[in-house]
Enzyme design. Sequence first.
Site, PDB file in Angstrom:
ATOM      1  N   ASP A  38       0.846  -1.187   0.000  1.00  0.00           N
ATOM      2  CA  ASP A  38       0.000   0.000   0.000  1.00  0.00           C
ATOM      3  C   ASP A  38       0.885   1.242   0.000  1.00  0.00           C
ATOM      4  O   ASP A  38       1.711   1.423   0.895  1.00  0.00           O
ATOM      5  CB  ASP A  38      -0.910  -0.016   1.231  1.00  0.00           C
ATOM      6  CG  ASP A  38      -2.079   0.938   1.072  1.00  0.00           C
ATOM      7  OD1 ASP A  38      -2.429   1.270  -0.074  1.00  0.00           O
ATOM      8  OD2 ASP A  38      -2.648   1.339   2.095  1.00  0.00           O
TER       9      ASP A  38
ATOM     10  N   HIS B 194      -4.201  13.822   0.595  1.00  0.00           N
ATOM     11  CA  HIS B 194      -4.471  13.007   1.792  1.00  0.00           C
ATOM     12  C   HIS B 194      -3.312  13.106   2.778  1.00  0.00           C
ATOM     13  O   HIS B 194      -3.522  13.291   3.985  1.00  0.00           O
ATOM     14  CB  HIS B 194      -4.690  11.545   1.380  1.00  0.00           C
ATOM     15  CG  HIS B 194      -4.790  10.581   2.528  1.00  0.00           C
ATOM     16  ND1 HIS B 194      -5.899  10.501   3.347  1.00  0.00           N
ATOM     17  CD2 HIS B 194      -3.913   9.653   2.997  1.00  0.00           C
ATOM     18  CE1 HIS B 194      -5.706   9.559   4.267  1.00  0.00           C
ATOM     19  NE2 HIS B 194      -4.514   9.027   4.084  1.00  0.00           N
TER      20      HIS B 194
ATOM     21  N   GLU C  77     -10.876   4.049   3.015  1.00  0.00           N
ATOM     22  CA  GLU C  77      -9.923   4.854   2.242  1.00  0.00           C
ATOM     23  C   GLU C  77     -10.135   4.546   0.767  1.00  0.00           C
ATOM     24  O   GLU C  77     -10.104   3.383   0.352  1.00  0.00           O
ATOM     25  CB  GLU C  77      -8.466   4.574   2.656  1.00  0.00           C
ATOM     26  CG  GLU C  77      -8.139   5.086   4.051  1.00  0.00           C
ATOM     27  CD  GLU C  77      -6.632   5.116   4.356  1.00  0.00           C
ATOM     28  OE1 GLU C  77      -5.865   4.427   3.646  1.00  0.00           O
ATOM     29  OE2 GLU C  77      -6.243   5.827   5.295  1.00  0.00           O
TER      30      GLU C  77
ATOM     31  N   GLU D  42      -9.006   4.239  -2.792  1.00  0.00           N
ATOM     32  CA  GLU D  42      -7.714   4.046  -3.451  1.00  0.00           C
ATOM     33  C   GLU D  42      -7.878   3.405  -4.826  1.00  0.00           C
ATOM     34  O   GLU D  42      -8.852   2.712  -5.098  1.00  0.00           O
ATOM     35  CB  GLU D  42      -6.797   3.142  -2.598  1.00  0.00           C
ATOM     36  CG  GLU D  42      -6.561   3.672  -1.191  1.00  0.00           C
ATOM     37  CD  GLU D  42      -5.363   3.029  -0.502  1.00  0.00           C
ATOM     38  OE1 GLU D  42      -4.562   2.351  -1.170  1.00  0.00           O
ATOM     39  OE2 GLU D  42      -5.250   3.201   0.729  1.00  0.00           O
TER      40      GLU D  42
ATOM     41  N   ASP E  77      -9.144   0.562   1.526  1.00  0.00           N
ATOM     42  CA  ASP E  77      -8.191   0.222   2.582  1.00  0.00           C
ATOM     43  C   ASP E  77      -8.833   0.549   3.938  1.00  0.00           C
ATOM     44  O   ASP E  77      -8.490   1.532   4.590  1.00  0.00           O
ATOM     45  CB  ASP E  77      -6.915   1.053   2.352  1.00  0.00           C
ATOM     46  CG  ASP E  77      -5.865   0.825   3.413  1.00  0.00           C
ATOM     47  OD1 ASP E  77      -5.852  -0.256   4.017  1.00  0.00           O
ATOM     48  OD2 ASP E  77      -5.047   1.745   3.633  1.00  0.00           O
TER      49      ASP E  77
ATOM     50  N   ARG F 286      -8.951   3.669  12.941  1.00  0.00           N
ATOM     51  CA  ARG F 286      -8.104   4.832  13.277  1.00  0.00           C
ATOM     52  C   ARG F 286      -7.625   4.805  14.725  1.00  0.00           C
ATOM     53  O   ARG F 286      -6.514   5.271  15.018  1.00  0.00           O
ATOM     54  CB  ARG F 286      -8.878   6.121  13.031  1.00  0.00           C
ATOM     55  CG  ARG F 286      -9.335   6.331  11.607  1.00  0.00           C
ATOM     56  CD  ARG F 286      -8.182   6.399  10.638  1.00  0.00           C
ATOM     57  NE  ARG F 286      -8.656   6.626   9.267  1.00  0.00           N
ATOM     58  CZ  ARG F 286      -7.894   6.448   8.199  1.00  0.00           C
ATOM     59  NH1 ARG F 286      -6.635   6.030   8.327  1.00  0.00           N
ATOM     60  NH2 ARG F 286      -8.370   6.662   6.997  1.00  0.00           N
TER      61      ARG F 286
ATOM     62  N   GLN G 193      -4.933   2.219  14.978  1.00  0.00           N
ATOM     63  CA  GLN G 193      -3.774   2.736  14.241  1.00  0.00           C
ATOM     64  C   GLN G 193      -2.990   3.753  15.065  1.00  0.00           C
ATOM     65  O   GLN G 193      -1.751   3.704  15.135  1.00  0.00           O
ATOM     66  CB  GLN G 193      -4.269   3.382  12.939  1.00  0.00           C
ATOM     67  CG  GLN G 193      -3.169   3.834  11.991  1.00  0.00           C
ATOM     68  CD  GLN G 193      -3.731   4.361  10.659  1.00  0.00           C
ATOM     69  OE1 GLN G 193      -4.935   4.313  10.424  1.00  0.00           O
ATOM     70  NE2 GLN G 193      -2.862   4.851   9.802  1.00  0.00           N
TER      71      GLN G 193
ATOM     72  N   TYR H  77       0.932   2.365  15.729  1.00  0.00           N
ATOM     73  CA  TYR H  77       1.729   2.523  14.501  1.00  0.00           C
ATOM     74  C   TYR H  77       3.162   3.003  14.717  1.00  0.00           C
ATOM     75  O   TYR H  77       3.981   2.924  13.793  1.00  0.00           O
ATOM     76  CB  TYR H  77       1.002   3.415  13.496  1.00  0.00           C
ATOM     77  CG  TYR H  77       1.325   4.878  13.574  1.00  0.00           C
ATOM     78  CD1 TYR H  77       0.845   5.644  14.610  1.00  0.00           C
ATOM     79  CD2 TYR H  77       2.124   5.487  12.613  1.00  0.00           C
ATOM     80  CE1 TYR H  77       1.130   6.989  14.692  1.00  0.00           C
ATOM     81  CE2 TYR H  77       2.426   6.833  12.687  1.00  0.00           C
ATOM     82  CZ  TYR H  77       1.919   7.584  13.730  1.00  0.00           C
ATOM     83  OH  TYR H  77       2.225   8.905  13.797  1.00  0.00           O
TER      84      TYR H  77
ATOM     85  N   LYS I 135      -5.172  -2.196   9.803  1.00  0.00           N
ATOM     86  CA  LYS I 135      -5.469  -2.329   8.372  1.00  0.00           C
ATOM     87  C   LYS I 135      -5.718  -3.778   7.969  1.00  0.00           C
ATOM     88  O   LYS I 135      -6.379  -4.034   6.959  1.00  0.00           O
ATOM     89  CB  LYS I 135      -4.276  -1.823   7.553  1.00  0.00           C
ATOM     90  CG  LYS I 135      -3.854  -0.392   7.849  1.00  0.00           C
ATOM     91  CD  LYS I 135      -4.675   0.616   7.096  1.00  0.00           C
ATOM     92  CE  LYS I 135      -4.053   2.006   7.166  1.00  0.00           C
ATOM     93  NZ  LYS I 135      -4.752   2.939   6.266  1.00  0.00           N
TER      94      LYS I 135
ATOM     95  N   THR J  73      -9.159  -5.832   3.372  1.00  0.00           N
ATOM     96  CA  THR J  73      -8.992  -4.823   2.325  1.00  0.00           C
ATOM     97  C   THR J  73      -9.867  -5.280   1.169  1.00  0.00           C
ATOM     98  O   THR J  73      -9.733  -6.426   0.715  1.00  0.00           O
ATOM     99  CB  THR J  73      -7.529  -4.726   1.872  1.00  0.00           C
ATOM    100  OG1 THR J  73      -6.709  -4.436   3.009  1.00  0.00           O
ATOM    101  CG2 THR J  73      -7.338  -3.645   0.819  1.00  0.00           C
TER     102      THR J  73
ATOM    103  N   GLU K 148     -10.388  12.590   7.178  1.00  0.00           N
ATOM    104  CA  GLU K 148     -10.224  13.922   6.592  1.00  0.00           C
ATOM    105  C   GLU K 148     -11.527  14.712   6.630  1.00  0.00           C
ATOM    106  O   GLU K 148     -11.544  15.892   6.987  1.00  0.00           O
ATOM    107  CB  GLU K 148      -9.736  13.798   5.143  1.00  0.00           C
ATOM    108  CG  GLU K 148      -8.351  13.195   5.029  1.00  0.00           C
ATOM    109  CD  GLU K 148      -8.065  12.733   3.615  1.00  0.00           C
ATOM    110  OE1 GLU K 148      -7.601  13.540   2.806  1.00  0.00           O
ATOM    111  OE2 GLU K 148      -8.320  11.540   3.309  1.00  0.00           O
TER     112      GLU K 148
END
Lengths: 434, 434
Positions: free
Chosen positions: B134, B141, B206, B208, B240, B244, B247, B251, B260, B264, B381
């Site tokens: 990824d 973004h 997400e 993508e 994806d 959050r 994460q 992370y 994640k 997917t 976002e």
Amino acid sequence: MTQSTLARSWIASANGHSDFPLQNLPLGVFSLAGSTPRSGVAIGDHILDLEAGLAAGLFEGQAKVAVEATLGGTLNALFALGRRARVALRERLIELFVEGSTLRAKIEAQSASLLPLAADCTMHLPARVGDYTDFYVGIEHAKNVGKLFRPDNPLLPNYKYVPIGYHGRASTLRASGTEVRRPKGQTLPAGQTEPSFGPCARLDYELELGIWIGQGNEMGDAIPVSEAGEHIAGFCLLNDWSARDIQAWEYQPLGPFLSKSFITSISPWVVTAEALEPFRRAQPQRPEGDPQPLAYLLDEQDQATGALDIELEVLLLTQAMREQNLAPHRLGLSNTLNMYWTAAQLVTHHSVNGCQLQAGDLFGSGTLSGPERSQLGSLLELTEGGKHPVELASGEVRKFLEDGDEIILRARCTRDGFAPIGFGECRGKVIAAR
Amino acid sequence: MTQSTLARSWIASANGHSDFPLQNLPLGVFSLAGSTPRSGVAIGDHILDLEAGLAAGLFEGQAKVAVEATLGGTLNALFALGRRARVALRERLIELFVEGSTLRAKIEAQSASLLPLAADCTMHLPARVGDYTDFYVGIEHAKNVGKLFRPDNPLLPNYKYVPIGYHGRASTLRASGTEVRRPKGQTLPAGQTEPSFGPCARLDYELELGIWIGQGNEMGDAIPVSEAGEHIAGFCLLNDWSARDIQAWEYQPLGPFLSKSFITSISPWVVTAEALEPFRRAQPQRPEGDPQPLAYLLDEQDQATGALDIELEVLLLTQAMREQNLAPHRLGLSNTLNMYWTAAQLVTHHSVNGCQLQAGDLFGSGTLSGPERSQLGSLLELTEGGKHPVELASGEVRKFLEDGDEIILRARCTRDGFAPIGFGECRGKVIAAR
């Protein structure tokens, strides 16, 4: 019979100092010149060719089912069968090879089935790896690396709660002996604000334990820690080759990528979970002040027996040392007891979000340094980021690896009253960038 | 004939507003109830069953070789053959399906080969994905996410030099339609110093672009950017899914992991590189002051034609909206021109260290937000980290996804003088944690 004892084998080389005595019986995939890869078992300096052994009628019942699952040149199907099939195979192999076995003549009559583990025998990856995950559970390594960036606060706040890991690259996993081409990439030279492109100048090794996943889980189903051991097929050595200069420039914010994905080397023999039974230990007491693991990672039985006592060694052999006939230089001697989490805790954490594990997936432990200088598992730690070179008997010094350098990983388990077992080697020689 | 035109098909549903006109001909793997997965081509509201078409004698020469490589229920072998085989197949498919084709009667006589693309047809992953990577090349973004943490300096210093990416989890890639079970995991609640364990409370999507790798490379061999396009088989949509809260806690320092890897989702039809030819564009001019890419990432032809003009849309359908018969709510409308790097640059960067790419590997682009609020590709976002809920026509609001919410991704390419083509949908409905 599945427990390690001091029993000897009628194969003389299996007794004494072999990595592969009767109590080990590791599984692997090999080929002879011109032939396709086949599954085998190492004993002393020999390999039992499982397909030839099957044809010779050496296996029946559950053991036969297990051997049939090894046909086709990967161990994935055997791993998927789980512990019971491995145990049946192990029990039968002990019957075949124990001193005084009535089956010795039958095996010796089949010259095709018992082959010398010699130089013309090429070892391959033992399984097709669907996904490879690299953890970071060597707490001394995490402290040492953290200190280079944050001297007062080396461990991040999540470290003692989360078994930290990241997805690795499966396509460049290779068996011991594969040459390691120095990678090229972007780096930010000291004092510069713009990156350069070229060969890695800070090439390093990482001394890790590899964990082979046996039976998998369905997506969405977490594996409880009390059952996680059932999902582990075996273990190997793993060298997580690392390009430190590429890593430093690329890794924010999503983690290591091209600094690791050029190659990862493993020892080709799968030391089964059963062979390691006698070398299980209580999980070392957490230091005072460390938090208890969250409930989903805690299991009484796992705390009592989930740690492993495996001595790990990393050695360096340079071109000059080869020319001077010098023995490899020991860079570090460590132990898997430096893992902050058990293998079972890694399986449970990995699947707790519903992530699917599959037979033949591979985990790396992360670098398993000990607290002493003699126990470090990478040059990054040993030279403190290249500041203090290592001196070698050849008169050379090393901050990082040079072309021609070979790194050799070894592992051994010992315990009074039990035959010691080893892992074989994980070797890789650095060759020049293209 | 491989270039898109305005030619029509004798399959009426392929003309007009279909995602799958004669100019698209995407490849996929499907099954009917009780049958094993087979490869097919979408045209209008029909699928050509390639195996049945082969048996009916519809293919010869290179096109036949291509179709033979699709047998077995994955497209990996076809991808490995490279562009020439795909082009031969495409040319033959256009001959078969173009309005006025002399082959129409032959196809219609074979009722088994042309099937309705209906609800009882299950779509599968089109290839066995060896490795999934990824990227993070949606610069808007990256700026938006960076602003949440570093308002004055949202982009890290490496962003405009390195096509940032990380290894993802291949085992939990799933085709559109697979339910998305809310993951559990460790999170650090606001104001706390110790983590909790439980269901994700900040579940996000997400938007993508997915990139399918065609011919691979040997380990150690980098793919020059001038040749990288030859290694791309096609494209899809990719969601994806991201936890959050998990994460944020996990992370550091090695990147996203369990936040994640629970699933997917991808759209199941591979829109080939050839079908997208008319929608290639010059790489948008970098803003004044941005550095030039390093030489290994620069190719004149790629700069002139390496960007893609694909409109991307993400929609939300909640349980209440379904009950009120409301249309899905558009959360964002963006475009692949928001990619800071071309697909060819991603291939080249990924392999520049010698990393082996294999046919059937999948790349995600990273979230492709545009600069406007109506163009954002994630709730992180859109709600600025949950601060500003989205209002829906159903009277509901959303900070993050709730159980029962379905996310729908769509994509469409349009250009004067060319038939528009679409990608089909990538759908996933959130279900409660176990």
